[in-house]
Design a protein around this motif. Structure first.
Motif, PDB file in Angstrom:
ATOM      1  N   THR A  26      -3.706 -10.383   7.136  1.00  0.00           N
ATOM      2  CA  THR A  26      -4.359  -9.214   7.006  1.00  0.00           C
ATOM      3  C   THR A  26      -3.572  -8.423   5.913  1.00  0.00           C
ATOM      4  OG1 THR A  26      -2.925  -8.020   8.709  1.00  0.00           O
ATOM      5  CG2 THR A  26      -5.003  -8.991   9.288  1.00  0.00           C
ATOM      6  N   THR A  27      -3.913  -7.123   5.507  1.00  0.00           N
ATOM      7  CA  THR A  27      -3.350  -6.473   4.570  1.00  0.00           C
ATOM      8  C   THR A  27      -1.991  -6.054   4.956  1.00  0.00           C
ATOM      9  OG1 THR A  27      -5.679  -5.891   3.228  1.00  0.00           O
ATOM     10  CG2 THR A  27      -3.745  -4.600   2.809  1.00  0.00           C
ATOM     11  N   ASP A  28      -1.074  -5.990   4.273  1.00  0.00           N
ATOM     12  CA  ASP A  28       0.226  -5.532   4.662  1.00  0.00           C
ATOM     13  C   ASP A  28       0.221  -3.830   4.307  1.00  0.00           C
ATOM     14  OD1 ASP A  28       2.972  -4.513   5.063  1.00  0.00           O
ATOM     15  OD2 ASP A  28       3.679  -5.837   3.670  1.00  0.00           O
ATOM     16  N   ARG A  29      -0.244  -3.210   5.180  1.00  0.00           N
ATOM     17  CA  ARG A  29      -0.229  -1.585   4.892  1.00  0.00           C
ATOM     18  C   ARG A  29       1.104  -0.908   4.907  1.00  0.00           C
ATOM     19  NH1 ARG A  29      -5.597  -0.225   4.722  1.00  0.00           N
ATOM     20  NH2 ARG A  29      -7.043  -1.871   5.356  1.00  0.00           N
ATOM     21  N   GLU A  30       2.224  -1.585   5.661  1.00  0.00           N
ATOM     22  CA  GLU A  30       3.235  -1.117   5.855  1.00  0.00           C
ATOM     23  C   GLU A  30       4.201  -0.894   4.579  1.00  0.00           C
ATOM     24  OE1 GLU A  30       4.284   0.486   8.609  1.00  0.00           O
ATOM     25  OE2 GLU A  30       2.551  -0.100   9.598  1.00  0.00           O
ATOM     26  N   SER A  31       4.061  -1.756   3.599  1.00  0.00           N
ATOM     27  CA  SER A  31       4.900  -1.735   2.183  1.00  0.00           C
ATOM     28  C   SER A  31       4.340  -1.071   1.110  1.00  0.00           C
ATOM     29  CB  SER A  31       5.139  -3.286   1.955  1.00  0.00           C
ATOM     30  OG  SER A  31       4.198  -3.885   1.760  1.00  0.00           O
ATOM     31  N   VAL A  32       3.267  -0.221   1.308  1.00  0.00           N
ATOM     32  CA  VAL A  32       2.695   0.449   0.267  1.00  0.00           C
ATOM     33  C   VAL A  32       1.861   1.635   0.564  1.00  0.00           C
ATOM     34  CG1 VAL A  32       0.296  -0.870   0.385  1.00  0.00           C
ATOM     35  CG2 VAL A  32       1.148   0.169  -1.940  1.00  0.00           C
ATOM     36  N   ASP A  33       2.092   2.682  -0.190  1.00  0.00           N
ATOM     37  CA  ASP A  33       1.416   3.982   0.214  1.00  0.00           C
ATOM     38  C   ASP A  33       0.066   3.821   0.410  1.00  0.00           C
ATOM     39  OD1 ASP A  33       4.034   5.275   0.265  1.00  0.00           O
ATOM     40  OD2 ASP A  33       3.869   5.847  -1.900  1.00  0.00           O
ATOM     41  N   GLY A  34      -0.759   4.598   1.202  1.00  0.00           N
ATOM     42  CA  GLY A  34      -1.884   4.610   1.502  1.00  0.00           C
ATOM     43  C   GLY A  34      -2.676   6.051   0.945  1.00  0.00           C
ATOM     44  N   LEU A  35      -3.944   6.093   0.904  1.00  0.00           N
ATOM     45  CA  LEU A  35      -4.518   7.396   0.680  1.00  0.00           C
ATOM     46  C   LEU A  35      -6.150   7.191   0.890  1.00  0.00           C
ATOM     47  CD1 LEU A  35      -5.718   5.841  -2.167  1.00  0.00           C
ATOM     48  CD2 LEU A  35      -3.890   6.916  -3.427  1.00  0.00           C
ATOM     49  N   LEU A  36      -6.888   8.311   0.593  1.00  0.00           N
ATOM     50  CA  LEU A  36      -8.218   8.242   0.905  1.00  0.00           C
ATOM     51  C   LEU A  36      -8.881   7.445  -0.081  1.00  0.00           C
ATOM     52  CD1 LEU A  36     -10.892   9.262   2.243  1.00  0.00           C
ATOM     53  CD2 LEU A  36     -10.628  11.386   0.658  1.00  0.00           C
ATOM     54  N   SER A  37      -9.859   6.580   0.200  1.00  0.00           N
ATOM     55  CA  SER A  37     -10.407   5.651  -0.917  1.00  0.00           C
ATOM     56  C   SER A  37     -10.960   6.782  -1.920  1.00  0.00           C
ATOM     57  CB  SER A  37     -11.519   4.573  -0.209  1.00  0.00           C
ATOM     58  OG  SER A  37     -12.106   3.963  -1.020  1.00  0.00           O
ATOM     59  N   GLU A  38     -10.924   6.193  -3.232  1.00  0.00           N
ATOM     60  CA  GLU A  38     -11.370   7.062  -4.372  1.00  0.00           C
ATOM     61  C   GLU A  38     -12.899   6.952  -4.164  1.00  0.00           C
ATOM     62  OE1 GLU A  38     -11.568   7.517  -8.949  1.00  0.00           O
ATOM     63  OE2 GLU A  38     -10.465   6.007  -8.042  1.00  0.00           O
ATOM     64  N   SER A 122     -15.521   0.342  -0.363  1.00  0.00           N
ATOM     65  CA  SER A 122     -14.032   0.787  -0.144  1.00  0.00           C
ATOM     66  C   SER A 122     -13.241   0.156  -1.401  1.00  0.00           C
ATOM     67  CB  SER A 122     -13.293   0.171   1.246  1.00  0.00           C
ATOM     68  OG  SER A 122     -13.291  -1.315   1.275  1.00  0.00           O
ATOM     69  N   THR A 123     -12.193   0.758  -1.766  1.00  0.00           N
ATOM     70  CA  THR A 123     -11.218   0.276  -2.884  1.00  0.00           C
ATOM     71  C   THR A 123     -10.492  -1.049  -2.554  1.00  0.00           C
ATOM     72  OG1 THR A 123      -9.542   1.983  -2.656  1.00  0.00           O
ATOM     73  CG2 THR A 123     -11.398   2.408  -4.209  1.00  0.00           C
ATOM     74  N   ASP A 124     -10.501  -1.291  -1.245  1.00  0.00           N
ATOM     75  CA  ASP A 124      -9.660  -2.692  -0.681  1.00  0.00           C
ATOM     76  C   ASP A 124     -10.442  -3.622  -0.504  1.00  0.00           C
ATOM     77  OD1 ASP A 124     -10.389  -1.455   1.421  1.00  0.00           O
ATOM     78  OD2 ASP A 124      -8.750  -1.598   2.631  1.00  0.00           O
ATOM     79  N   GLY A 125     -11.323  -3.606   0.251  1.00  0.00           N
ATOM     80  CA  GLY A 125     -12.197  -4.678   0.632  1.00  0.00           C
ATOM     81  C   GLY A 125     -13.267  -4.886  -0.383  1.00  0.00           C
ATOM     82  N   SER A 126     -14.056  -3.897  -0.758  1.00  0.00           N
ATOM     83  CA  SER A 126     -14.811  -3.718  -1.872  1.00  0.00           C
ATOM     84  C   SER A 126     -16.007  -4.547  -1.489  1.00  0.00           C
ATOM     85  CB  SER A 126     -14.395  -4.398  -3.388  1.00  0.00           C
ATOM     86  OG  SER A 126     -13.428  -3.600  -3.588  1.00  0.00           O
ATOM     87  N   MET A 127     -16.391  -4.629  -0.182  1.00  0.00           N
ATOM     88  CA  MET A 127     -17.717  -5.269   0.351  1.00  0.00           C
ATOM     89  C   MET A 127     -18.889  -4.537   0.206  1.00  0.00           C
ATOM     90  SD  MET A 127     -16.339  -7.235   3.655  1.00  0.00           S
ATOM     91  CE  MET A 127     -18.054  -8.412   3.553  1.00  0.00           C
TER      92      MET A 127
END
Length: 261
Positions: A26-38, A122-127
């Motif tokens: 799964t996407t490692d969300r702990e090691s990078v900052d997150g935000l509201l999908s643009e 979404s800007t991560d999955g982009s489905m």
């Protein structure tokens, strides 16, 4: 009765960060900052415009995600949304888009809605398929990839721009719509909006609240799976062409060898 507009938003890893996969693929969300999908900001913007034009509407933002996903909700609230709903449960970790659509559908049925607004992807999955899945689960019409959207009475209308044609679409409410990044620039939160967002209600829900069993979602309940992952190869040094009178020819030969021309 006021128009009930609900915007589905997502908390995503910052695209400028060093995004990686965790050991469970799964996407490692702990090691990078997150935000509201643009791309979801455009959905929030269109919801606010519809509410302003209506004069009697309430905008709710809904997200599914970990504790930090509240940051995405606060951004939407600071833009002008009235309230928020946060679906958060440890068993949601690893849920694919099908499971996410099931969770959101239950959340929407809980909050009530007339119009559901989503970003185009979404800007991560982009489905880009969640709005259609959501409309199917709710049993309501869908108008997707709109560059313009309005609500008149009990009807939502929109324009979809394609490569070769423009379509004018409409559907009776309740309905689900998705808007593109051509629908209009999202507003920047004002200082007043940022301060007001701190006092706006954020309701927390878990799977039990929605009547969803843990094995229906998460990695175990996902219909899709990642079998293997590999880091993208490091960028190699480019080819430097020194122009000593033959630079143009060398460049043309290089482009031809790479089949660029």
């Amino acid at each position: 009765m006021s128009l009930r507009i609900v915007v589905c938003v997502k908390y995503v890893p910052d695209a400028t960060g060093d995004r990686r996969f965790a050991d469970d693929t799964t996407t490692d969300r702990e090691s990078v900052d997150g935000l509201l999908s643009e791309l979801d900001e455009y959905g929030v913007e269109q919801a606010l415009r519809i509410a302003e034009a209506s004069g009697d509407a309430e905008v709710t933002v809904v997200t599914v995600g970990p504790d930090d996903a509240k940051d995405a909700l606060r951004k939407a609230l600071s833009m002008g949304a009235d309230k928020a709903v946060h679906v958060n449960d440890d068993d949601i970790h690893g849920t694919d888009v099908l499971g996410t659509s099931a969770i959101l559908a239950k959340a929407l049925e809980s909050t009530g809605y007339d119009l559901v607004v989503c970003g185009m992807a979404s800007t991560d999955g982009s489905m880009g398929v969640l709005p259609a899945l959501l409309a199917e689960r709710l049993g309501v019409p869908q108008l997707t990839l709109l560059s313009e959207v309005t609500v008149e009475g009990g009807t939502v209308k929109g324009r979809r721009d394609g490569d070769t044609a423009t379509e004018q679409l409409e559907a009776a409410l309740p309905a689900v719509v998705s808007v593109t990044d051509q629908s209009g620039e999202a507003r920047y939160p004002s200082f007043k909006g940022i301060m007001a967002a701190k006092k706006k209600p954020v309701q927390s829900l878990d799977l039990d609240d929605l009547g969803i069993e843990a094995d229906e979602v998460g990695l175990a309940g996902s219909w899709t799976a990642v079998d293997a992952i590999a880091a993208r190869p490091a960028r190699t040094a480019g080819t430097i062409v020194k122009d000593e009178g033959e630079g143009g020819r060398q460049l043309a030969e290089f482009l031809a060898a790479q089949k660029f021309v």
